[in-house]
Design a protein around this motif. Structure first.
Motif, PDB file in Angstrom:
ATOM      1  N   VAL A 167     -35.671  78.081 -50.235  1.00 29.42           N
ATOM      2  CA  VAL A 167     -35.128  78.822 -50.990  1.00 29.42           C
ATOM      3  C   VAL A 167     -34.957  78.251 -52.322  1.00 29.42           C
ATOM      4  O   VAL A 167     -35.010  77.194 -52.446  1.00 29.42           O
ATOM      5  CB  VAL A 167     -33.852  79.011 -50.459  1.00 29.42           C
ATOM      6  N   PRO A 168     -34.751  78.844 -53.340  1.00 27.38           N
ATOM      7  CA  PRO A 168     -34.449  78.583 -54.733  1.00 27.38           C
ATOM      8  C   PRO A 168     -33.119  78.033 -54.626  1.00 27.38           C
ATOM      9  O   PRO A 168     -32.286  78.403 -53.990  1.00 27.38           O
ATOM     10  CB  PRO A 168     -34.593  79.864 -55.614  1.00 27.38           C
ATOM     11  N   VAL A 169     -32.901  76.747 -55.564  1.00 34.32           N
ATOM     12  CA  VAL A 169     -31.570  76.194 -55.622  1.00 34.32           C
ATOM     13  C   VAL A 169     -31.240  76.183 -56.775  1.00 34.32           C
ATOM     14  O   VAL A 169     -31.908  75.389 -57.621  1.00 34.32           O
ATOM     15  CB  VAL A 169     -31.574  74.888 -54.485  1.00 34.32           C
ATOM     16  N   ILE A 170     -29.924  76.554 -57.093  1.00 33.71           N
ATOM     17  CA  ILE A 170     -29.096  76.145 -58.335  1.00 33.71           C
ATOM     18  C   ILE A 170     -27.748  75.938 -57.935  1.00 33.71           C
ATOM     19  O   ILE A 170     -27.256  76.906 -57.629  1.00 33.71           O
ATOM     20  CB  ILE A 170     -29.212  77.443 -59.263  1.00 33.71           C
ATOM     21  N   LEU A 171     -27.427  74.721 -58.403  1.00 32.53           N
ATOM     22  CA  LEU A 171     -25.943  74.337 -58.043  1.00 32.53           C
ATOM     23  C   LEU A 171     -25.308  73.420 -58.968  1.00 32.53           C
ATOM     24  O   LEU A 171     -25.851  72.752 -59.670  1.00 32.53           O
ATOM     25  CB  LEU A 171     -25.714  73.998 -56.533  1.00 32.53           C
ATOM     26  N   GLY A 172     -24.035  73.373 -58.867  1.00 30.18           N
ATOM     27  CA  GLY A 172     -23.214  72.492 -59.715  1.00 30.18           C
ATOM     28  C   GLY A 172     -22.076  73.000 -60.482  1.00 30.18           C
ATOM     29  O   GLY A 172     -21.320  73.865 -60.038  1.00 30.18           O
ATOM     30  N   SER A 173     -21.838  72.485 -61.747  1.00 26.09           N
ATOM     31  CA  SER A 173     -20.723  72.872 -62.586  1.00 26.09           C
ATOM     32  C   SER A 173     -20.520  74.461 -62.776  1.00 26.09           C
ATOM     33  O   SER A 173     -21.658  74.992 -63.243  1.00 26.09           O
ATOM     34  CB  SER A 173     -20.747  72.253 -63.824  1.00 26.09           C
ATOM     35  N   TYR A 206     -33.883  74.033 -58.873  1.00 30.48           N
ATOM     36  CA  TYR A 206     -35.142  73.908 -58.246  1.00 30.48           C
ATOM     37  C   TYR A 206     -35.516  75.562 -57.916  1.00 30.48           C
ATOM     38  O   TYR A 206     -35.340  76.144 -56.823  1.00 30.48           O
ATOM     39  CB  TYR A 206     -35.527  73.279 -57.369  1.00 30.48           C
ATOM     40  N   PRO A 207     -35.415  76.177 -59.233  1.00 30.47           N
ATOM     41  CA  PRO A 207     -35.696  77.750 -59.063  1.00 30.47           C
ATOM     42  C   PRO A 207     -36.974  78.265 -58.567  1.00 30.47           C
ATOM     43  O   PRO A 207     -37.971  77.231 -58.118  1.00 30.47           O
ATOM     44  CB  PRO A 207     -35.576  78.023 -60.540  1.00 30.47           C
ATOM     45  N   LEU A 208     -36.962  79.584 -57.976  1.00 30.36           N
ATOM     46  CA  LEU A 208     -38.339  80.070 -57.684  1.00 30.36           C
ATOM     47  C   LEU A 208     -38.996  80.189 -59.022  1.00 30.36           C
ATOM     48  O   LEU A 208     -38.810  80.189 -60.002  1.00 30.36           O
ATOM     49  CB  LEU A 208     -37.903  81.391 -57.267  1.00 30.36           C
TER      50      LEU A 208
END
Ligand code: AHG
Ligand code: MN
Ligand code: MN
Length: 316
Positions: free
Chosen positions: A296-302, A244-246
């Protein structure tokens, strides 16, 4: 031999008082699971009739879930502060408890009316260090996913364990030492927002869409439940990336998802399972909050997928 949550908690090398905070959130989650299962019969679906501090319409079940969490937390004298998505201000409880809990009592509540997985997210911090601590200061994090089964995922920083709610209302250990696959070919982003995306997001997704005919050299699949808990649980179980980027629409708010009770606990869990998290250019867990409901922007995972996105942000 089954291992119950209580047995597992007793075996962890953490302060029993901290373990009791996690046990309180587990008890709240078990109660919320029971309410959700019967809510359409009990007439508890639909809107509550008011908006929360963030201008979002509260569902009746958002309010009920928040009350359940508040009740369980109020019964645990180890907890002195509660921050909730549904409460404008932090609640200071009348005890000297050492811990603070930040929670999204019911995440993904727009999915309730269509009977799709929702969840409860929580973060545990040292109450003496104030409300605005970076994610690196979290002492524990967890979430409950109310899906076909109710899963409870917990970390104290090293290792992630998954429990399943049984018919008697008890959480049973069903997976220990979860690892997020480093490589994946599944991504989660709301593609209807493409016209608002920045160049980095656009480039990364374009490569995925190009699949084996593009620079990524492999075919990708897209999955978006629209409940962060459900999307992150899938990533924990079989890899992938959640974004869920900016974007140009959320930029004035700082992003879509909230730092204290969505981004930080999920980033702690994913990282404890060997995955990665970022805003694109900064480490989520190192952000120093400026407000309890900060977005905040959220990017996460592998890890490999997150590194690819970071690569695009570094070029921007
Ligand atoms: P909440 O229900 O607590 O407001 O959070 C919903 C969040 C998150 O669960 C999900 O990933 C995201 O909002 C979905 O956003 P879109 O509606 O843009 O798909
Ligand atoms: Mn949420
Ligand atoms: Mn919520």
């Amino acid at each position: 031999m089954i291992t119950t949550l209580a047995q597992w908690l007793a075996g962890q090398t953490v302060d029993p008082k901290l373990a009791s905070v996690v046990a309180s959130m587990a008890a709240a989650s078990a109660e919320i699971a029971g309410i959700l299962r019967l809510a359409p019969i009990a007439g508890q679906t639909g809107l509550a009739g008011h908006t929360n501090v963030q201008g979002e319409a509260q569902k009746a079940l958002d309010v009920i879930s928040n009350d359940i969490v508040l009740n369980h937390i109020g019964q645990n004298s180890e907890i002195s502060i509660l921050v909730s998505e549904e409460l404008d201000e932090a609640v200071h409880l009348e005890n000297q408890g050492q811990y603070m809990v930040a929670t999204d009592p019911l995440d993904g509540s727009s999915n309730l009316d269509v009977n799709v997985t929702v969840g409860t997210i929580f973060s545990v911090l040292d109450a003496s260090k104030g409300l605005l601590q970076p994610g690196t200061a979290q002492l524990a994090a967890g979430y409950a996913a109310y899906g076909p089964a109710t899963s409870l995922v917990i970390t104290f920083g090293a290792g992630v364990a998954v429990f399943t709610l049984d018919g008697a209302g008890q959480f049973v250990l069903t997976l220990d030492k979860v690892a997020v696959a480093a490589a994946s070919s599944e991504y989660a982003i709301n593609t209807a927002r493409e016209r608002f995306w920045d160049e980095a997001t656009r480039s990364y997704v374009a490569e995925n869409v190009a699949g084996e005919t593009g620079p990524a050299g492999k075919r990708y699949n897209m999955r978006w439940v629209g409940s962060m808990v459900a999307d992150i649980h899938r990533i924990l179980m079989r890899g992938g990336i959640f974004m869920y980027p900016l974007d140009s629409e959320t930029v004035s708010k700082g992003g879509r998802l909230r730092l204290l009770y969505e981004a930080n606990p999920m980033a702690m869990i994913v990282e404890a399972a060997g995955g990665a998290s970022t805003t694109g250019s900064e480490k989520i867990l190192e952000l120093v909050p400026t407000g309890i409901h900060q977005r905040v922007p959220v990017i996460l995972g592998s890890a490999e997928e997150v590194a690819r996105v970071e690569g695009w942000y570094a070029k921007a």
